[in-house]
Design an enzyme around this catalytic site. Sequence first.
Site, PDB file in Angstrom:
ATOM      1  CE  LYS A   1      -3.913  -2.469   1.836  1.00  0.00           C
ATOM      2  NZ  LYS A   1      -4.745  -3.066   3.024  1.00  0.00           N
TER       3      LYS A   1
ATOM      4  CD  GLN B   1      -3.804  -4.546   5.946  1.00  0.00           C
ATOM      5  OE1 GLN B   1      -3.982  -3.526   5.425  1.00  0.00           O
ATOM      6  NE2 GLN B   1      -4.358  -5.901   5.485  1.00  0.00           N
TER       7      GLN B   1
ATOM      8  CG  ASP C   1     -10.197  -0.355   4.260  1.00  0.00           C
ATOM      9  OD1 ASP C   1      -9.751  -0.757   3.421  1.00  0.00           O
ATOM     10  OD2 ASP C   1      -9.549  -0.367   5.426  1.00  0.00           O
TER      11      ASP C   1
HETATM   12  N1  GUN Z   1      -7.534  -6.809   5.495  1.00  0.00           N
HETATM   13  C1  GUN Z   1      -7.498  -7.770   4.400  1.00  0.00           C
HETATM   14  N2  GUN Z   1      -8.345  -7.058   3.310  1.00  0.00           N
HETATM   15  C2  GUN Z   1      -8.368  -5.649   4.027  1.00  0.00           C
HETATM   16  C3  GUN Z   1      -8.762  -4.477   3.339  1.00  0.00           C
HETATM   17  O1  GUN Z   1      -9.351  -4.388   2.243  1.00  0.00           O
HETATM   18  N3  GUN Z   1      -8.638  -3.381   4.177  1.00  0.00           N
HETATM   19  C4  GUN Z   1      -7.951  -3.628   5.322  1.00  0.00           C
HETATM   20  N4  GUN Z   1      -8.092  -2.378   6.234  1.00  0.00           N
HETATM   21  N5  GUN Z   1      -7.751  -4.724   5.893  1.00  0.00           N
HETATM   22  C5  GUN Z   1      -7.802  -5.834   5.234  1.00  0.00           C
END
Ligand code: GUN
Length: 287
Positions: free
Chosen positions: A53, A97, A120
Amino acid sequence: MSAVIIDGKATSKKLRGEVYEKVAKLGAMGIKAGLAVVIVGDDPASRTYVNNKKKACAECGIYSEEYALSAETTEAELLALIDKLNAKEDINGILVQLPLPKHISEDKVINAIRPDKDVDAFHPQNVGKIMTGDFDFLPCTPAGVMALLEEYGIDVSGKRAAVIGRSNIVGKPQSMLLLHKNATVTICHSRTKDLAKILRESDIIVAAVGKAGFVTGDMVSEGAVVMDVGINRNAEGKLCGDVDYAAVSEKASFITPVPGGVGPMTITMLMKNTLKATCIQNNINLD
Ligand code: GUN
Protein backbone atom coordinates in the site's frame (compact mmCIF):
# COMPACT_ATOMS: atom_id res chain seq x y z
CA MET A 1 -12.69 -22.93 -24.61
CA SER A 2 -9.48 -21.44 -23.30
CA ALA A 3 -10.07 -18.37 -21.18
CA VAL A 4 -8.79 -14.85 -21.72
CA ILE A 5 -6.52 -14.14 -18.75
CA ILE A 6 -7.54 -10.90 -17.09
CA ASP A 7 -4.39 -8.91 -16.39
CA GLY A 8 -4.83 -7.11 -13.08
CA LYS A 9 -1.26 -5.85 -13.10
CA ALA A 10 -1.57 -4.08 -16.45
CA THR A 11 -5.01 -2.65 -15.57
CA SER A 12 -3.65 -1.46 -12.22
CA LYS A 13 -0.72 0.22 -13.90
CA LYS A 14 -3.03 2.10 -16.24
CA LEU A 15 -5.42 3.17 -13.45
CA ARG A 16 -2.57 4.18 -11.12
CA GLY A 17 -1.27 6.37 -13.95
CA GLU A 18 -4.68 8.09 -14.05
CA VAL A 19 -4.60 8.58 -10.27
CA TYR A 20 -1.06 9.99 -10.52
CA GLU A 21 -2.19 12.57 -13.09
CA LYS A 22 -5.10 13.72 -10.92
CA VAL A 23 -2.92 13.85 -7.81
CA ALA A 24 -0.51 16.02 -9.82
CA LYS A 25 -3.42 18.32 -10.76
CA LEU A 26 -4.26 18.70 -7.08
CA GLY A 27 -0.57 19.34 -6.39
CA ALA A 28 -0.65 22.21 -8.90
CA MET A 29 -3.49 23.71 -6.81
CA GLY A 30 -1.35 23.38 -3.68
CA ILE A 31 -3.27 20.36 -2.37
CA LYS A 32 -1.50 17.17 -1.27
CA ALA A 33 -3.24 13.80 -0.94
CA GLY A 34 -2.25 11.88 2.20
CA LEU A 35 -2.96 8.38 3.49
CA ALA A 36 -2.26 7.01 6.98
CA VAL A 37 -1.77 3.26 7.19
CA VAL A 38 -2.07 1.69 10.63
CA ILE A 39 -0.85 -1.82 11.42
CA VAL A 40 -1.09 -3.47 14.83
CA GLY A 41 1.08 -6.51 15.53
CA ASP A 42 3.40 -8.40 13.24
CA ASP A 43 1.25 -10.64 11.05
CA PRO A 44 3.48 -11.29 8.01
CA ALA A 45 0.62 -11.15 5.46
CA SER A 46 -0.58 -7.81 6.88
CA ARG A 47 3.00 -6.51 6.76
CA THR A 48 3.22 -7.40 3.04
CA TYR A 49 -0.12 -5.70 2.30
CA VAL A 50 0.92 -2.56 4.20
CA ASN A 51 4.25 -2.41 2.36
CA ASN A 52 2.43 -2.76 -0.97
CA LYS A 53 0.00 0.00 0.00
CA LYS A 54 2.87 2.37 0.82
CA LYS A 55 4.59 1.49 -2.46
CA ALA A 56 1.38 2.22 -4.38
CA CYS A 57 1.11 5.62 -2.65
CA ALA A 58 4.63 6.48 -3.80
CA GLU A 59 3.74 5.37 -7.34
CA CYS A 60 0.67 7.62 -7.38
CA GLY A 61 2.35 10.65 -5.78
CA ILE A 62 0.30 10.24 -2.61
CA TYR A 63 1.95 11.16 0.70
CA SER A 64 1.79 8.29 3.19
CA GLU A 65 2.45 7.80 6.87
CA GLU A 66 2.79 4.42 8.54
CA TYR A 67 1.85 3.76 12.15
CA ALA A 68 3.23 0.36 13.17
CA LEU A 69 1.98 -0.47 16.66
CA SER A 70 2.92 -3.41 18.84
CA ALA A 71 0.52 -6.35 19.30
CA GLU A 72 0.10 -5.24 22.94
CA THR A 73 -1.40 -1.86 21.97
CA THR A 74 -4.64 -1.32 23.89
CA GLU A 75 -7.95 -0.52 22.24
CA ALA A 76 -7.92 2.89 23.95
CA GLU A 77 -4.47 3.67 22.52
CA LEU A 78 -5.56 2.73 19.02
CA LEU A 79 -8.76 4.79 19.34
CA ALA A 80 -6.67 7.75 20.52
CA LEU A 81 -4.49 7.42 17.39
CA ILE A 82 -7.60 7.34 15.18
CA ASP A 83 -8.81 10.55 16.87
CA LYS A 84 -5.48 12.17 16.12
CA LEU A 85 -5.55 11.06 12.46
CA ASN A 86 -9.18 12.19 12.10
CA ALA A 87 -8.02 15.69 12.98
CA LYS A 88 -4.71 15.67 11.12
CA GLU A 89 -4.91 18.10 8.18
CA ASP A 90 -2.34 16.40 5.94
CA ILE A 91 -4.13 13.05 6.20
CA ASN A 92 -7.13 12.55 3.92
CA GLY A 93 -7.53 8.80 4.23
CA ILE A 94 -7.12 6.37 7.14
CA LEU A 95 -6.61 2.65 6.68
CA VAL A 96 -6.38 0.32 9.66
CA GLN A 97 -5.09 -3.02 8.41
CA LEU A 98 -7.32 -5.93 9.49
CA PRO A 99 -7.37 -8.30 11.26
CA LEU A 100 -6.64 -6.61 14.58
CA PRO A 101 -5.46 -8.51 17.68
CA LYS A 102 -8.35 -10.25 19.47
CA HIS A 103 -8.44 -7.81 22.42
CA ILE A 104 -9.33 -4.88 20.12
CA SER A 105 -12.86 -4.50 18.77
CA GLU A 106 -12.67 -4.03 14.98
CA ASP A 107 -16.19 -2.57 15.01
CA LYS A 108 -15.23 0.10 17.55
CA VAL A 109 -12.15 1.04 15.56
CA ILE A 110 -14.00 1.19 12.22
CA ASN A 111 -16.77 3.25 13.82
CA ALA A 112 -14.19 5.73 15.13
CA ILE A 113 -12.80 6.59 11.68
CA ARG A 114 -14.23 9.80 10.21
CA PRO A 115 -16.55 8.59 7.41
CA ASP A 116 -15.04 11.05 4.89
CA LYS A 117 -11.56 9.62 5.64
CA ASP A 118 -12.77 5.99 5.57
CA VAL A 119 -11.01 4.91 2.36
CA ASP A 120 -11.80 1.23 3.04
CA ALA A 121 -15.55 2.05 3.00
CA PHE A 122 -16.03 -0.05 6.14
CA HIS A 123 -17.77 2.57 8.34
CA PRO A 124 -21.52 1.84 8.71
CA GLN A 125 -22.33 5.20 7.10
CA ASN A 126 -20.38 4.23 3.98
CA VAL A 127 -21.75 0.67 4.04
CA GLY A 128 -25.26 2.17 4.07
CA LYS A 129 -24.39 4.36 1.09
CA ILE A 130 -23.22 1.29 -0.81
CA MET A 131 -26.64 -0.29 -0.20
CA THR A 132 -28.48 2.72 -1.62
CA GLY A 133 -26.06 3.22 -4.50
CA ASP A 134 -25.29 6.80 -3.43
CA PHE A 135 -21.69 6.17 -2.42
CA ASP A 136 -18.51 8.23 -2.19
CA PHE A 137 -16.11 5.35 -1.59
CA LEU A 138 -16.29 1.92 -3.16
CA PRO A 139 -15.01 -1.00 -1.08
CA CYS A 140 -11.59 -1.75 -2.56
CA THR A 141 -11.68 -5.45 -3.47
CA PRO A 142 -15.21 -5.51 -4.93
CA ALA A 143 -14.45 -2.26 -6.76
CA GLY A 144 -11.32 -3.90 -8.18
CA VAL A 145 -13.41 -6.77 -9.54
CA MET A 146 -15.90 -4.33 -11.12
CA ALA A 147 -13.08 -2.27 -12.67
CA LEU A 148 -11.60 -5.41 -14.27
CA LEU A 149 -15.00 -6.41 -15.67
CA GLU A 150 -15.33 -2.93 -17.15
CA GLU A 151 -11.79 -2.90 -18.53
CA TYR A 152 -12.43 -6.17 -20.37
CA GLY A 153 -15.80 -5.01 -21.72
CA ILE A 154 -17.76 -7.62 -19.76
CA ASP A 155 -21.33 -6.40 -19.41
CA VAL A 156 -23.00 -7.79 -16.30
CA SER A 157 -26.48 -6.38 -16.93
CA GLY A 158 -29.10 -9.13 -16.90
CA LYS A 159 -26.48 -11.81 -16.22
CA ARG A 160 -26.63 -14.38 -13.44
CA ALA A 161 -23.83 -13.72 -10.98
CA ALA A 162 -22.83 -15.93 -8.06
CA VAL A 163 -20.72 -14.50 -5.25
CA ILE A 164 -19.18 -17.17 -3.02
CA GLY A 165 -18.59 -15.69 0.45
CA ARG A 166 -20.61 -13.25 2.54
CA SER A 167 -17.95 -11.25 4.36
CA ASN A 168 -18.42 -7.57 5.09
CA ILE A 169 -15.18 -6.82 3.24
CA VAL A 170 -15.88 -8.67 0.00
CA GLY A 171 -18.97 -10.88 -0.41
CA LYS A 172 -21.72 -8.51 0.74
CA PRO A 173 -20.47 -5.32 -0.96
CA GLN A 174 -19.52 -7.31 -4.10
CA SER A 175 -23.13 -8.51 -4.38
CA MET A 176 -24.38 -4.92 -4.09
CA LEU A 177 -22.03 -3.59 -6.77
CA LEU A 178 -23.08 -6.36 -9.17
CA LEU A 179 -26.73 -5.64 -8.36
CA HIS A 180 -26.24 -1.92 -9.06
CA LYS A 181 -25.03 -2.98 -12.52
CA ASN A 182 -28.25 -4.98 -12.98
CA ALA A 183 -26.91 -8.49 -12.50
CA THR A 184 -29.15 -11.12 -10.87
CA VAL A 185 -27.07 -12.00 -7.86
CA THR A 186 -26.94 -15.13 -5.70
CA ILE A 187 -24.87 -14.92 -2.51
CA CYS A 188 -23.46 -18.35 -1.68
CA HIS A 189 -21.86 -19.35 1.62
CA SER A 190 -20.94 -22.32 3.80
CA ARG A 191 -24.59 -23.32 4.34
CA THR A 192 -25.60 -23.03 0.68
CA LYS A 193 -27.16 -26.23 -0.68
CA ASP A 194 -26.31 -27.35 -4.21
CA LEU A 195 -23.53 -24.80 -4.60
CA ALA A 196 -22.19 -26.58 -7.71
CA LYS A 197 -25.62 -26.35 -9.38
CA ILE A 198 -25.87 -22.61 -8.67
CA LEU A 199 -22.36 -22.03 -10.02
CA ARG A 200 -23.04 -24.05 -13.17
CA GLU A 201 -26.07 -21.83 -13.83
CA SER A 202 -24.02 -18.64 -13.39
CA ASP A 203 -22.59 -16.42 -16.11
CA ILE A 204 -20.26 -14.67 -13.64
CA ILE A 205 -18.64 -16.21 -10.56
CA VAL A 206 -16.80 -14.22 -7.91
CA ALA A 207 -14.96 -16.54 -5.52
CA ALA A 208 -14.13 -15.08 -2.11
CA VAL A 209 -13.98 -18.16 0.08
CA GLY A 210 -10.39 -18.37 1.32
CA LYS A 211 -9.89 -22.04 0.35
CA ALA A 212 -7.37 -23.12 -2.26
CA GLY A 213 -8.90 -24.92 -5.25
CA PHE A 214 -12.47 -24.59 -3.90
CA VAL A 215 -14.04 -23.93 -7.31
CA THR A 216 -13.36 -26.95 -9.52
CA GLY A 217 -13.76 -27.40 -13.26
CA ASP A 218 -17.04 -29.34 -12.98
CA MET A 219 -18.67 -26.42 -11.11
CA VAL A 220 -18.24 -23.96 -13.98
CA SER A 221 -20.16 -23.85 -17.25
CA GLU A 222 -18.55 -23.21 -20.65
CA GLY A 223 -18.02 -19.49 -21.23
CA ALA A 224 -18.48 -18.32 -17.62
CA VAL A 225 -16.49 -15.34 -16.31
CA VAL A 226 -14.52 -16.32 -13.21
CA MET A 227 -13.11 -13.70 -10.83
CA ASP A 228 -10.88 -15.14 -8.12
CA VAL A 229 -10.54 -13.02 -4.98
CA GLY A 230 -8.84 -15.75 -2.91
CA ILE A 231 -5.28 -15.41 -1.66
CA ASN A 232 -4.18 -18.75 -0.22
CA ARG A 233 -1.11 -20.93 0.03
CA ASN A 234 -1.39 -24.43 -1.37
CA ALA A 235 0.26 -27.55 0.10
CA GLU A 236 3.60 -26.58 -1.51
CA GLY A 237 3.38 -23.08 -0.02
CA LYS A 238 2.68 -21.49 -3.41
CA LEU A 239 0.31 -18.50 -3.64
CA CYS A 240 -3.01 -19.51 -5.20
CA GLY A 241 -6.63 -18.44 -5.38
CA ASP A 242 -9.95 -20.13 -4.57
CA VAL A 243 -10.26 -21.48 -8.10
CA ASP A 244 -8.65 -24.58 -9.61
CA TYR A 245 -7.06 -22.42 -12.27
CA ALA A 246 -5.79 -25.14 -14.62
CA ALA A 247 -9.17 -26.87 -14.92
CA VAL A 248 -11.41 -23.79 -14.82
CA SER A 249 -9.40 -21.79 -17.37
CA GLU A 250 -10.19 -24.56 -19.91
CA LYS A 251 -13.91 -23.76 -19.61
CA ALA A 252 -14.20 -20.09 -18.67
CA SER A 253 -14.31 -17.24 -21.20
CA PHE A 254 -12.41 -14.91 -18.83
CA ILE A 255 -10.48 -15.69 -15.67
CA THR A 256 -8.32 -13.77 -13.18
CA PRO A 257 -5.03 -15.41 -12.19
CA VAL A 258 -3.63 -15.43 -8.64
CA PRO A 259 -1.31 -13.62 -8.24
CA GLY A 260 -1.72 -10.81 -10.77
CA GLY A 261 -5.52 -10.64 -11.00
CA VAL A 262 -7.76 -8.98 -8.41
CA GLY A 263 -4.94 -8.49 -5.85
CA PRO A 264 -3.18 -5.49 -7.41
CA MET A 265 -6.55 -3.91 -8.19
CA THR A 266 -7.56 -3.82 -4.52
CA ILE A 267 -4.68 -1.50 -3.73
CA THR A 268 -5.30 0.58 -6.85
CA MET A 269 -8.87 1.16 -5.69
CA LEU A 270 -7.49 2.29 -2.32
CA MET A 271 -5.46 4.90 -4.21
CA LYS A 272 -8.60 6.03 -6.06
CA ASN A 273 -10.46 6.33 -2.76
CA THR A 274 -7.65 8.38 -1.22
CA LEU A 275 -7.77 10.73 -4.21
CA LYS A 276 -11.56 10.96 -3.87
CA ALA A 277 -11.33 11.66 -0.14
CA THR A 278 -8.87 14.49 -0.83
CA CYS A 279 -11.18 15.96 -3.48
CA ILE A 280 -14.24 15.74 -1.21
CA GLN A 281 -12.42 17.32 1.74
CA ASN A 282 -11.24 20.18 -0.51
CA ASN A 283 -14.53 20.59 -2.39
CA ILE A 284 -12.95 19.81 -5.74
CA ASN A 285 -14.42 17.78 -8.60
CA LEU A 286 -11.79 16.33 -10.95
CA ASP A 287 -14.16 13.95 -12.80
N1 GUN B 1 -7.38 -7.00 5.47
C1 GUN B 1 -7.69 -7.76 4.40
N2 GUN B 1 -8.25 -7.00 3.43
C2 GUN B 1 -8.29 -5.74 3.91
C3 GUN B 1 -8.76 -4.51 3.37
O1 GUN B 1 -9.27 -4.42 2.25
N3 GUN B 1 -8.63 -3.43 4.19
C4 GUN B 1 -8.10 -3.52 5.43
N4 GUN B 1 -8.05 -2.40 6.15
N5 GUN B 1 -7.67 -4.64 5.96
C5 GUN B 1 -7.77 -5.74 5.20
